[in-house]
Design a protein around this motif. Sequence first.
Motif, short mmCIF file in Angstrom:
data_model
loop_
_atom_site.label_atom_id
_atom_site.label_comp_id
_atom_site.label_asym_id
_atom_site.label_seq_id
_atom_site.Cartn_x
_atom_site.Cartn_y
_atom_site.Cartn_z
N TRP A 335 -9.79 -28.98 -30.48
CA TRP A 335 -8.57 -28.19 -30.81
C TRP A 335 -8.82 -26.73 -30.43
CZ3 TRP A 335 -3.84 -29.59 -32.29
CH2 TRP A 335 -2.99 -28.59 -32.73
N CYS A 336 -7.87 -26.06 -29.82
CA CYS A 336 -6.86 -26.67 -28.97
C CYS A 336 -7.06 -26.11 -27.58
CB CYS A 336 -5.47 -26.34 -29.48
SG CYS A 336 -4.11 -26.78 -28.40
N CYS A 337 -7.11 -26.66 -26.51
CA CYS A 337 -6.54 -27.95 -26.18
C CYS A 337 -7.36 -28.48 -25.01
CB CYS A 337 -5.10 -27.85 -25.77
SG CYS A 337 -4.02 -27.08 -27.01
N SER A 338 -8.48 -29.03 -25.27
CA SER A 338 -9.34 -29.48 -24.18
C SER A 338 -10.07 -30.74 -24.61
CB SER A 338 -10.35 -28.39 -23.80
OG SER A 338 -11.23 -28.11 -24.88
N VAL A 339 -10.61 -31.42 -23.64
CA VAL A 339 -11.40 -32.63 -23.87
C VAL A 339 -12.80 -32.38 -23.33
CG1 VAL A 339 -11.66 -35.08 -23.37
CG2 VAL A 339 -9.37 -34.11 -23.73
N ARG A 340 -13.79 -32.57 -24.18
CA ARG A 340 -15.17 -32.37 -23.79
C ARG A 340 -15.87 -33.72 -23.69
NH1 ARG A 340 -17.05 -27.13 -27.46
NH2 ARG A 340 -15.52 -25.64 -26.59
N CYS A 341 -16.58 -33.90 -22.60
CA CYS A 341 -17.26 -35.17 -22.36
C CYS A 341 -18.72 -34.93 -22.01
CB CYS A 341 -16.60 -35.95 -21.22
SG CYS A 341 -14.85 -36.36 -21.49
N GLN A 342 -19.52 -35.93 -22.27
CA GLN A 342 -20.89 -35.93 -21.81
C GLN A 342 -20.97 -36.69 -20.48
OE1 GLN A 342 -23.27 -37.69 -24.88
NE2 GLN A 342 -22.84 -36.07 -26.38
#
Length: 355
Positions: A335-342
């Motif tokens: 929040w807000c507004c992103s997607v975190r990945c490994q």
Amino acid sequence: MPGVCPVNSSLQLLLLLWATHNTMATNWLSLARQPLARAGTAPCGRLRGLTAGQLGVCRGRGEFMESVRKGAEMTIDECQHQFRYRRWNCSTTTRGVSVFGKVLSQGTREAAFVYALGAAAVAVAVTRGCSRGELQKCGCDRKVRGVSPEGFQWSGCSDNLSYGVAFSQSFVDEPERARGLSSGRSLMNLHNNEAGRKAILHNMRVECKCHGVSGSCELRTCWKVMPPFRRVGSVLKDRFDGATEARLSLVGGRPVLLPRDTLLKPPSPRDLLYLVPSPDFCQPDPPHGILGTRGRRCNGTSRLAPDACEVVCCGLGFQTGRAEVVQRCSCKFSWCCSVRCQQCRNIVLLHTCTE
């Protein structure tokens, strides 16, 4: 069938068949490789692969040629996506103006699909240009107005598909009309071109916006939009799998295409037609744009699917190896507004046709 003259019983029909299989391929697709001078214009005299009639369209409506170029790119990209697991994967050649080599010079299923896809792509690209205000001679479809039977208000910018279809007919169909309707190949191309455009028309969608206090949707305004081009490609791919082999016949002295199997009902305008069986595409044939399947990736866990190694590799064997792939994993919304990945590393099995 009364009034039908079999192909092998008429000298006139034999003369027509002489021009049935060989034809100029969709050379306008080479526009995907030819940059235009600047936005909104087309140096018509410098463009290669166009017929005299298509050059006339270019000179009369030059601002549309950028949309045609986009349509050519869409055709190649979508063909390669839809056929990525097939023996012929829409591989292109760098020689001459025929993007797919001579693969389309015969009236095969593959030619039927590419012609239908190309006609649809030009209609879509031009329609998008109209809706976005990029073309001065067209705009939104203003004929869609009033209240629908479902009770919503037609409004907004409906896609002007009728204009895009009309341009596609004038440009893409021009070589076939110029050649005349006496050859089976011209009739085949025109039928498949129209089937491509109908794949858009029969998959149009309605999008709506609600109006009212706190989103109460007391009033809905809606407009018509084209389907995603991926959807059009999928529809035509299904038509490719169920395409009808046709033969040239004379009905009342007029050349028509009828199913080669007399027990089959005549195809609908949305079906694809072809005239000759396809080659197996197994062995390389560079002069005809066929690269063969050696070294191609395939699915080693299936025996019946189109991408199965036994199918793609033509029964000539395949080899299996291991490779490390890096993929996104453990993704979390922040929040807000992103997607975190490994990044995860995995070892996968890769199957390729024997070189």
